[in-house]
Design an enzyme around this catalytic site. Structure first.
Site: not given
Length: 469
Positions: A91, A94-95, A167, A226, A278, A281, A348
């Site tokens: 799920v 988010p920040t 992505e 990341n 990603c 965040k 995003r």
């Protein structure tokens, strides 16, 4: 521990959808059900014309081959939880926008809600796999919730299995991963649960690429990977500013640096900035974690990666204004690309949002074209970026074009914000004929042949190149 025959994935988004679709394709003996509360999203996954809710090259083919065989999409979350041997929790995290840790910490509300639902509904033992990107030791919180709310004789083993997908190449990343990371408690039960997940991936991933580690190491490894990738982007972007000031060429500098075997060439391409769900965040999560552990110097170090990214976006939009004779009021700016990178429809944290916002605040008229981003998403992103501007007012200043040529018509400047391949192949002579003169091109992605465009008549500025117009 018996072999897994039924898998449930809670969350049908960018991670859960592709990941579990590939698991279904590669493991025809396992029934995979992807569930979500969002009916329209599930309807899209089930659509007869395969108009899927996310764009990812190769994903449609995977879904076509597995859907209806052993891959299913549903909103019946409770039934899928009850049937499953193994449950992925995938799920959104988010920040946080308010409360403790706002602006840095991950909002784990959806993770907790999913965990509580599993505990409430499950009537048999389950392996619960943390797939969402989460702060270190989130699995411990999930375990406490599950054990406090579970039915009698239900046992839950918690695993961490972070995704490392890019992505635009996610399907290939799933088919041929650099590594699959599985974290577990180093107890006999935890190791047995880890082995059960190893056997699923081993259907197509060589076992030497499946890494079994401790639970907390797995969670931190995702954030670390990341953060270090984003760090490289911010490093080369910082160098791009020096190149522009000195007359150097960032392409040449990055090429020379990348020849060093200790460094390598990947993620050394300057741009207007990184985006996506990603990088920022996860770095902010790392910053918050460091501060929580009373490591302020560590927190400040990682925070600077995000600071540099924001600086690069501001610097680029300022270059546009400065070059257009210090004002863009009333001028038309064509923005090519709105997704945060090519081969995705994801916006995003896209640098394009910041650029368009800055142009609008300078009272410019903006045309936008992106081959994959839905118009509704563009309006939503701009409304969030400019919360004090009513949507009807935005729509007077912004035009969403149906093609690159239409986007550039009557513009004073073209800004390349996303590296879509089709932008390389535009009929730039036709673009030039349709623009106001002098016609400017600002390449924020090192995409175009600057000399060719200059020969047509354009004034060209390329990020990271200290050359005159």
């Amino acid at each position: 521990m018996p072999a897994v025959t039924k898998v449930c994935c809670i969350g049908a988004g960018y991670v859960g959808g592709p990941t579990c679709a590939v698991i279904a394709l590669k493991c025809p003996h396992i029934k995979v059900t992807i569930v979500d509360l969002n009916q329209s999203r599930i309807d899209a996954w089930n659509s007869a014309d395969y108009k899927l809710p996310i764009y990812e090259p190769g994903l449609e083919d995977v879904v076509r081959r597995a859907r209806g065989r052993n891959l299913f999409f549903s909103t019946d979350i409770d039934r899928s939880i009850q049937e499953a041997d193994l449950i992925f929790v995938s799920v959104n995290t988010p920040t946080k926008k308010s409360g403790v840790g706002a602006g840095f910490a991950a909002d784990l509300n959806y993770v907790e809600s999913a965990t509580r639902r599993i505990a409430k509904v499950a009537t048999s033992s389950k392996i619960v796999v943390e797939k969402s990107t989460v702060p270190c030791r989130t699995a411990q919180s999930m375990r406490i919730i599950l054990e406090a709310n579970s039915s009698p004789n239900c046992r839950f083993d918690i695993l961490s299995n972070p995704e490392f997908l890019a992505e635009g190449t996610a399907i290939n990343d799933l088919f041929k991963p650099d590594r699959v990371l599985i974290g577990s408690l180093q107890t006999p039960e935890g190791i047995a649960a880890s082995n059960a997940l190893v056997e699923i991936y081993a259907n197509w991933v060589p076992k030497e690429r499946i890494l079994s580690v401790g639970l907390w190491s797995s969670e931190l490894s995702k954030l670390a990977a990341n953060a270090m990738l984003a760090q490289r982007i911010s490093s080369v972007n910082a160098l791009s500013a020096i190149c522009e000031a000195t007359g150097a060429n960032i392409d040449e500098v990055a090429h020379a640096v990348g020849y060093d075997s200790r460094i390598g060439p990947n993620f050394l391409r300057a741009s207007v900035g990184f985006g996506g769900s990603c990088f920022q965040k996860d770095i902010l999560n790392l910053v918050y974690l460091s501060e929580s552990l009373h490591l302020p110097e560590v927190a400040e170090y990682w925070k600077q990666v995000v600071t540099m990214n924001e600086y690069q976006k501001r610097r680029f939009s300022k270059t546009v204004v400065d070059t257009l004779f210090n004002t863009i009021t009333g001028k038309r700016i064509a923005v090519l690309g709105f997704a945060f990178k090519a081969d995705t429809g994801d916006t995003r944290e896209s640098p394009a949002i910041t650029l368009v916002r800055d142009f609008l605040l300078e009272k410019a008229h903006v045309s936008i074209y992106d081959p994959q981003v839905e118009h509704t998403q563009i309006w939503s992103d701009l409304s969030e970026a400019l919360p004090l501007v009513p949507l009807p007012n935005l729509q007077k200043q912004v035009h969403i074009a149906s093609s690159a040529l239409d986007c550039c018509k009557n513009a004073e400047a073209v800004v390349i914000a996303t590296e879509w391949r089709e932008f390389r192949e535009i009929d730039w002579e036709a673009v030039y004929r349709g623009m106001n003169k002098p016609a400017f091109v600002f390449d924020g992605r090192l995409l175009v042949d600057a000399q060719k465009l200059r020969s047509i008549g354009f004034k060209v500025t390329v990020i990271g190149r200290g050359e005159q117009l």
